[in-house]
Design a protein around this motif. Structure first.
Motif, PDB file in Angstrom:
ATOM      1  N   GLY A 179       0.818  -1.214   0.000  1.00 11.18           N
ATOM      2  CA  GLY A 179       0.000   0.000   0.000  1.00 11.18           C
ATOM      3  C   GLY A 179       0.850   1.260   0.000  1.00 11.18           C
ATOM      4  O   GLY A 179       0.354   2.340   0.331  1.00 11.18           O
ATOM      5  N   GLY A 180       2.121   1.138  -0.388  1.00  7.68           N
ATOM      6  CA  GLY A 180       3.040   2.284  -0.441  1.00  7.68           C
ATOM      7  C   GLY A 180       4.276   2.003   0.384  1.00  7.68           C
ATOM      8  O   GLY A 180       4.178   1.467   1.487  1.00  7.68           O
ATOM      9  N   SER A 181       5.453   2.340  -0.173  1.00  8.32           N
ATOM     10  CA  SER A 181       6.742   2.135   0.516  1.00  8.32           C
ATOM     11  C   SER A 181       6.895   0.722   1.068  1.00  8.32           C
ATOM     12  O   SER A 181       7.196   0.535   2.260  1.00  8.32           O
ATOM     13  CB  SER A 181       6.914   3.160   1.644  1.00  8.32           C
ATOM     14  N   THR A 182       6.702  -0.237   0.215  1.00 12.06           N
ATOM     15  CA  THR A 182       6.834  -1.643   0.617  1.00 12.06           C
ATOM     16  C   THR A 182       8.299  -1.957   0.921  1.00 12.06           C
ATOM     17  O   THR A 182       9.153  -1.824   0.030  1.00 12.06           O
ATOM     18  CB  THR A 182       6.330  -2.552  -0.528  1.00 12.06           C
ATOM     19  N   PRO A 183       8.641  -2.353   2.164  1.00 11.85           N
ATOM     20  CA  PRO A 183      10.060  -2.579   2.492  1.00 11.85           C
ATOM     21  C   PRO A 183      10.761  -3.545   1.536  1.00 11.85           C
ATOM     22  O   PRO A 183      11.908  -3.286   1.132  1.00 11.85           O
ATOM     23  CB  PRO A 183       9.998  -3.129   3.926  1.00 11.85           C
ATOM     24  N   ALA A 184      10.112  -4.620   1.138  1.00  8.25           N
ATOM     25  CA  ALA A 184      10.769  -5.598   0.258  1.00  8.25           C
ATOM     26  C   ALA A 184      11.041  -5.003  -1.124  1.00  8.25           C
ATOM     27  O   ALA A 184      12.023  -5.367  -1.782  1.00  8.25           O
ATOM     28  CB  ALA A 184       9.897  -6.854   0.138  1.00  8.25           C
ATOM     29  N   ILE A 185      10.203  -4.079  -1.568  1.00  7.39           N
ATOM     30  CA  ILE A 185      10.447  -3.424  -2.861  1.00  7.39           C
ATOM     31  C   ILE A 185      11.612  -2.449  -2.724  1.00  7.39           C
ATOM     32  O   ILE A 185      12.499  -2.379  -3.578  1.00  7.39           O
ATOM     33  CB  ILE A 185       9.168  -2.707  -3.371  1.00  7.39           C
ATOM     34  N   LYS A 186      11.635  -1.723  -1.626  1.00  6.50           N
ATOM     35  CA  LYS A 186      12.764  -0.799  -1.375  1.00  6.50           C
ATOM     36  C   LYS A 186      14.086  -1.567  -1.376  1.00  6.50           C
ATOM     37  O   LYS A 186      15.088  -1.101  -1.916  1.00  6.50           O
ATOM     38  CB  LYS A 186      12.586  -0.115  -0.023  1.00  6.50           C
ATOM     39  N   ALA A 187      14.070  -2.745  -0.770  1.00  8.21           N
ATOM     40  CA  ALA A 187      15.318  -3.522  -0.643  1.00  8.21           C
ATOM     41  C   ALA A 187      15.758  -4.121  -1.978  1.00  8.21           C
ATOM     42  O   ALA A 187      16.946  -4.316  -2.205  1.00  8.21           O
ATOM     43  CB  ALA A 187      15.105  -4.634   0.385  1.00  8.21           C
ATOM     44  N   ALA A 188      14.789  -4.367  -2.873  1.00  9.23           N
ATOM     45  CA  ALA A 188      15.116  -5.135  -4.079  1.00  9.23           C
ATOM     46  C   ALA A 188      15.341  -4.286  -5.318  1.00  9.23           C
ATOM     47  O   ALA A 188      15.752  -4.811  -6.361  1.00  9.23           O
ATOM     48  CB  ALA A 188      13.985  -6.138  -4.357  1.00  9.23           C
ATOM     49  N   THR A 189      15.077  -2.973  -5.241  1.00  2.00           N
ATOM     50  CA  THR A 189      15.117  -2.147  -6.458  1.00  2.00           C
ATOM     51  C   THR A 189      15.862  -0.832  -6.206  1.00  2.00           C
ATOM     52  O   THR A 189      15.856  -0.323  -5.082  1.00  2.00           O
ATOM     53  CB  THR A 189      13.687  -1.810  -6.934  1.00  2.00           C
ATOM     54  N   PRO A 190      16.487  -0.257  -7.241  1.00  2.00           N
ATOM     55  CA  PRO A 190      17.275   0.973  -7.046  1.00  2.00           C
ATOM     56  C   PRO A 190      16.426   2.162  -6.603  1.00  2.00           C
ATOM     57  O   PRO A 190      16.856   2.951  -5.762  1.00  2.00           O
ATOM     58  CB  PRO A 190      17.872   1.245  -8.435  1.00  2.00           C
ATOM     59  N   ALA A 191      15.231   2.318  -7.173  1.00  2.00           N
ATOM     60  CA  ALA A 191      14.419   3.497  -6.874  1.00  2.00           C
ATOM     61  C   ALA A 191      13.324   3.201  -5.854  1.00  2.00           C
ATOM     62  O   ALA A 191      12.497   4.076  -5.564  1.00  2.00           O
ATOM     63  CB  ALA A 191      13.801   4.029  -8.168  1.00  2.00           C
TER      64      ALA A 191
END
Ligand SMILES: N[C@@H](CCC(=O)N[C@@H](CS)C(=O)NCC(=O)O)C(=O)O
Length: 217
Positions: free
Chosen positions: A40-52
């Motif tokens: 639902g926004g600022s997903t920690p796993a997405i932050k960890a896995a992607t540059p942006a």
């Protein structure tokens, strides 16, 4: 052996991921698919896995690409047919893809993508309706000039991939649309890759459902 990976959000909600996924599949890239459920926004796993800190994110044969428009250009280097062959049409295709990438916030905020949702008649804020009017004008012009069923003729290309999540929003929220727009919506929805994305979205676990998208205000 896959030649890289495509990191995407879950298929029910992640509109930008749908664009990247379509482009990668249209270009025939052999990549592992890594699906991270949106929080639902600022997903920690997405932050960890992607540059942006955003999906989609592509790694392929030593190259990294993020931002869906950059992924479109990367895929089109491998599969040039993703853009029209004609220079004038190609400029048009790149322009409408960039306009989609940069804008239509009114539509995106008021009619979020939820492939399993059905909210006819809702979400019709003035800014969403203004965006829909502009999108219909783009579609009408391109379908008129190029003859359909896709924006640049018979083949589903990068411009169609950029607008595919708009089609999904229209199917969920059912704004009033002109007959030509409705025909385009059906053409996109029945494209085999779009149909496959919908089928795979329907198999996602119930734990990935988010209240804010399932019961919008
Ligand atoms: N401008 C970016 C937008 C990407 C984007 O906003 N993706 C959303 C998912 S649809 C995201 O990753 N949000 C972060 C999150 O939900 O944690 C693009 O073109 O790829």
């Amino acid at each position: 052996m896959p030649e890289g990976r495509l990191v995407i959000g879950n298929k029910r909600y992640s509109s930008w991921s749908l664009r990247g996924w379509l482009l990668v599949h249209l270009a025939g890239l052999d990549v592992e698919e890594v699906v991270i459920p949106l929080a639902g926004g600022s997903t920690p796993a997405i932050k960890a896995a992607t540059p942006a800190g955003l999906v989609p994110y592509l790694e392929h044969r030593g190259a990294a690409a993020w931002e869906s428009l950059a992924i479109a250009e990367y895929c089109a280097e491998i599969a040039p047919g993703l853009w029209p062959a004609d220079r004038v049409a190609r400029a048009q295709a790149r322009s409408v893809a960039a306009e989609m990438h940069a804008g239509f916030r009114g539509l995106r905020m008021n009619m979020p993508m939820n492939l399993g949702g059905h909210f006819p008649g809702r979400g019709r804020a003035p800014e969403a309706l203004a965006d829909i009017a502009r999108i219909e004008a783009i579609w009408a012009e391109l379908l008129g000039v190029h003859g359909g069923p896709f924006l640049f003729g018979t083949d589903f290309g990068a411009a169609d991939a950029m607008f595919a999540p708009v089609v999904a929003r229209f199917l969920t929220w059912e704004p009033e649309l002109a007959p030509a727009s409705r025909a385009y919506v059906q053409a996109v929805r029945t494209h085999p890759l779009v149909a496959r994305w919908y089928d795979e979205a329907a198999l996602e676990p119930a734990e990935w459902l988010l209240e804010k998208y399932e019961n919008p205000a």
